[in-house]
Design an enzyme around this catalytic site. Structure first.
Site, mmCIF file in Angstrom:
data_model
loop_
_atom_site.group_PDB
_atom_site.id
_atom_site.type_symbol
_atom_site.label_atom_id
_atom_site.label_comp_id
_atom_site.label_asym_id
_atom_site.label_seq_id
_atom_site.Cartn_x
_atom_site.Cartn_y
_atom_site.Cartn_z
ATOM 1 N N CYS A 70 0.874 -0.983 0.015
ATOM 2 C CA CYS A 70 -0.073 0.082 -0.163
ATOM 3 C C CYS A 70 1.052 1.146 0.044
ATOM 4 O O CYS A 70 1.730 1.376 0.771
ATOM 5 C CB CYS A 70 -0.789 -0.134 1.098
ATOM 6 S SG CYS A 70 -1.750 1.710 1.696
ATOM 7 N N CYS A 192 -1.264 4.320 -6.096
ATOM 8 C CA CYS A 192 -2.086 3.753 -5.054
ATOM 9 C C CYS A 192 -2.484 2.158 -5.522
ATOM 10 O O CYS A 192 -2.844 1.991 -6.829
ATOM 11 C CB CYS A 192 -3.500 4.257 -4.929
ATOM 12 S SG CYS A 192 -4.622 3.374 -3.908
HETATM 13 N N1 DGL Z 1 -4.225 0.706 -1.613
HETATM 14 C C1 DGL Z 1 -3.572 1.604 -0.758
HETATM 15 C C2 DGL Z 1 -2.590 2.398 -1.413
HETATM 16 O O1 DGL Z 1 -1.948 2.207 -2.086
HETATM 17 C C3 DGL Z 1 -4.736 2.495 -0.066
HETATM 18 C C4 DGL Z 1 -5.973 2.871 -0.448
HETATM 19 C C5 DGL Z 1 -6.933 3.537 0.472
HETATM 20 O O2 DGL Z 1 -7.250 2.693 1.607
HETATM 21 O O3 DGL Z 1 -7.201 4.693 0.860
HETATM 22 O O4 DGL Z 1 -2.602 3.978 -1.055
#
Ligand code: DGL
Length: 230
Positions: A70, A192
């Site tokens: 993430c 993201c």
């Molecule tokens: N998938 C995550 C990222 O790469 C987080 C997205 C979220 O939950 O706001 O930032």
């Protein structure tokens, strides 16, 4: 070798897939923390408590490497994780700003959560890598990861008859966030891990741009660590 992953849901599956593509024989543990989605609008303290919980769980399962799959959790929490768990090997997922600047692109757009766009680490990545003939725009996309996650969870839960609506909701959110953007970017960074799940939809807004993400770099780093550990 046990390798743990976590994300605010299914976005990190894009990272897991990249790791699996270069590494065989590992045992994988994945926390899809959809209960706390989105990570992108949490305060740093709130997010760190959530992230720490995931790390503790992965350590209980015996993870020898922990992949923060993430971008938001990486740019906001990984330094503190490394300080608090000095013996654990962490691999983070950062927005692929370095990759974009090295590609020779002149106009770069970064799509990411509000938390990632605001973070000092992201600002530093820009300051360290942007060349004088390049421009970069960081665009926060509040609500986008949540709506992508909703589709995934609904599908995953076998809820029928809602898929089209959820798909439409993603289109509407992308329209709201991106339709004002000129389509002249050379490279669009998917900052993201949820966004590669709707890569084709994003590509429609930027038909001639190259879309990049950090998954390959993460996979290479994980592979290197497994070799170092032998
Ligand atoms: N998938 C995550 C990222 O790469 C987080 C997205 C979220 O939950 O706001 O930032």
């Amino acid at each position: 070798m046990k390798i743990g992953f976590f994300d605010s849901g299914h976005g990190g599956v894009t990272i897991l897939a990249a790791v699996k593509a270069v590494l065989s024989g590992a045992e994988y543990y994945y926390i899809a923390d959809a209960k706390h989605c989105p990570y992108g609008d949490k305060s740093e303290a709130e997010l760190y408590a959530i992230v720490k919980n995931n790390v503790e769980q992965l350590l209980k399962w015996g993870a020898e490497i922990i992949v923060v799959a993430c971008n938001t959790a990486t740019v906001r929490c990984i330094d503190k994780l490394r300080r608090d768990y000095p013996d654990v090997k962490f691999v983070g997922t950062e927005p692929a700003i370095r990759l974009a600047t090295k590609s020779g692109a002149r106009k770069i757009l970064v799509l990411a959560t509000p938390g990632t766009v605001e973070s000092e680490r992201t600002q530093l990545l820009v300051a360290e890598n942007l060349q004088p003939d390049q421009t970069i725009k960081l665009l926060a996309c509040p609500g986008l990861a949540d709506v992508i996650e909703a589709r995934y969870v609904e599908n995953g839960n076998g809820v029928e008859g809602k898929v089209d609506d959820l798909d439409g909701a993603i289109d509407a959110k992308l329209g709201e966030l991106l339709s004002g953007e000129p389509d002249e970017y050379d490279v669009v960074v998917l900052g993201c891990t949820h966004y590669p799940l709707v890569k084709e939809k994003i590509q429609r807004f930027f038909p001639s741009a190259r879309l990049v993400d950090g998954s390959t770099g993460v996979a290479e780093r994980v592979k290197d660590l497994t070799i170092e550990s032998v």
